[in-house]
Motif scaffolding. Structure first.
Motif, PDB file in Angstrom:
ATOM      1  N   ARG A  83       0.883  -1.080  -0.037  1.00 40.57           N
ATOM      2  CA  ARG A  83       0.047   0.062  -0.049  1.00 40.57           C
ATOM      3  C   ARG A  83       0.955   1.103  -0.524  1.00 40.57           C
TER       4      ARG A  83
ATOM      5  N   CYS B 171      -6.945   6.125   0.475  1.00 42.02           N
ATOM      6  CA  CYS B 171      -6.309   6.442   0.965  1.00 42.02           C
ATOM      7  C   CYS B 171      -6.430   6.830   2.772  1.00 42.02           C
TER       8      CYS B 171
ATOM      9  N   TRP C 164      -2.552   5.286  -2.663  1.00 44.05           N
ATOM     10  CA  TRP C 164      -2.764   3.373  -2.951  1.00 44.05           C
ATOM     11  C   TRP C 164      -4.066   3.467  -4.023  1.00 44.05           C
TER      12      TRP C 164
ATOM     13  N   GLN D  72       3.417   1.979  -1.566  1.00 42.80           N
ATOM     14  CA  GLN D  72       4.608   2.179  -2.967  1.00 42.80           C
ATOM     15  C   GLN D  72       3.930   2.852  -3.581  1.00 42.80           C
ATOM     16  N   GLY D  73       2.648   3.028  -3.550  1.00 42.99           N
ATOM     17  CA  GLY D  73       1.797   4.069  -4.379  1.00 42.99           C
ATOM     18  C   GLY D  73       0.525   3.950  -5.167  1.00 42.99           C
ATOM     19  N   PHE D  74       0.624   4.646  -5.840  1.00 48.86           N
ATOM     20  CA  PHE D  74      -0.612   3.778  -6.975  1.00 48.86           C
ATOM     21  C   PHE D  74       0.523   3.941  -8.629  1.00 48.86           C
TER      22      PHE D  74
ATOM     23  N   HIS E  78      -6.128  -0.660  -4.514  1.00 47.33           N
ATOM     24  CA  HIS E  78      -6.690  -1.567  -4.108  1.00 47.33           C
ATOM     25  C   HIS E  78      -7.622  -2.659  -4.555  1.00 47.33           C
TER      26      HIS E  78
ATOM     27  N   ASN F  77       1.289  10.345  -4.978  1.00 51.66           N
ATOM     28  CA  ASN F  77       2.114   9.074  -4.555  1.00 51.66           C
ATOM     29  C   ASN F  77       2.308   9.040  -3.269  1.00 51.66           C
TER      30      ASN F  77
END
Length: 141
Positions: A19, A128, A120, A21-23, A122, A116
């Motif tokens: 999570r 967030c 995230w 690591q960013g999107f 998912h 970023n």
């Protein structure tokens, strides 16, 4: 018993790391768009048998606040009340949000923030903190 607890701790650490690591590593930052405080992007979902992307919308006011003319990560920060004219500047390494915000004493300043670092993906949903956006198969255009 020890093995089960250790495995659970490792799994928790890995999911937290993923999570964090960013999107931009698993969303198409090239086609992302910002409409008012809503960020939209195509993001990977968890269905690896039918590997695909889903369109997701997320209100980033759930993630940011205006702190004296600077954008800062904050759950339910509602930055949009005092920042306008926001634009996004995505790249393969960061996803910069740039806004014109009110600061103290009353003045106008340019504020930037790397989305970023807090947003995230998912299963095809941007989010967030503990908040999730919405997901559809196609973008609205």
């Amino acid at each position: 018993m020890k093995f089960t607890i250790s495995a659970a701790l490792v799994a928790l650490a890995v999911s937290s790391c993923a999570r964090a690591q960013g999107f931009i590593s698993n969303c198409t930052w090239q086609t992302a768009m910002l409409v008012d405080s809503y960020l939209g992007a195509y993001c990977n979902n968890n269905n690896w048998q039918i590997y695909s992307y889903d369109w997701t919308w997320f209100d980033i006011s759930n993630c940011l606040m205006n702190s004296g003319g600077k954008l800062a990560a904050h759950e339910s920060g509602n930055y949009w009340r005092s920042c306008k004219g926001c634009t996004i500047h995505p790249s393969p390494v960061d996803f910069i949000l740039k806004c014109t915000c009110l600061s103290s004493p009353p003045a106008i300043t340019t504020a930037i923030f790397d989305l970023n670092t807090i947003i995230w993906n998912h299963d095809g949903f941007l989010g967030c903190f503990e908040r999730f956006g919405t997901r559809t198969e196609r973008a609205p255009f």
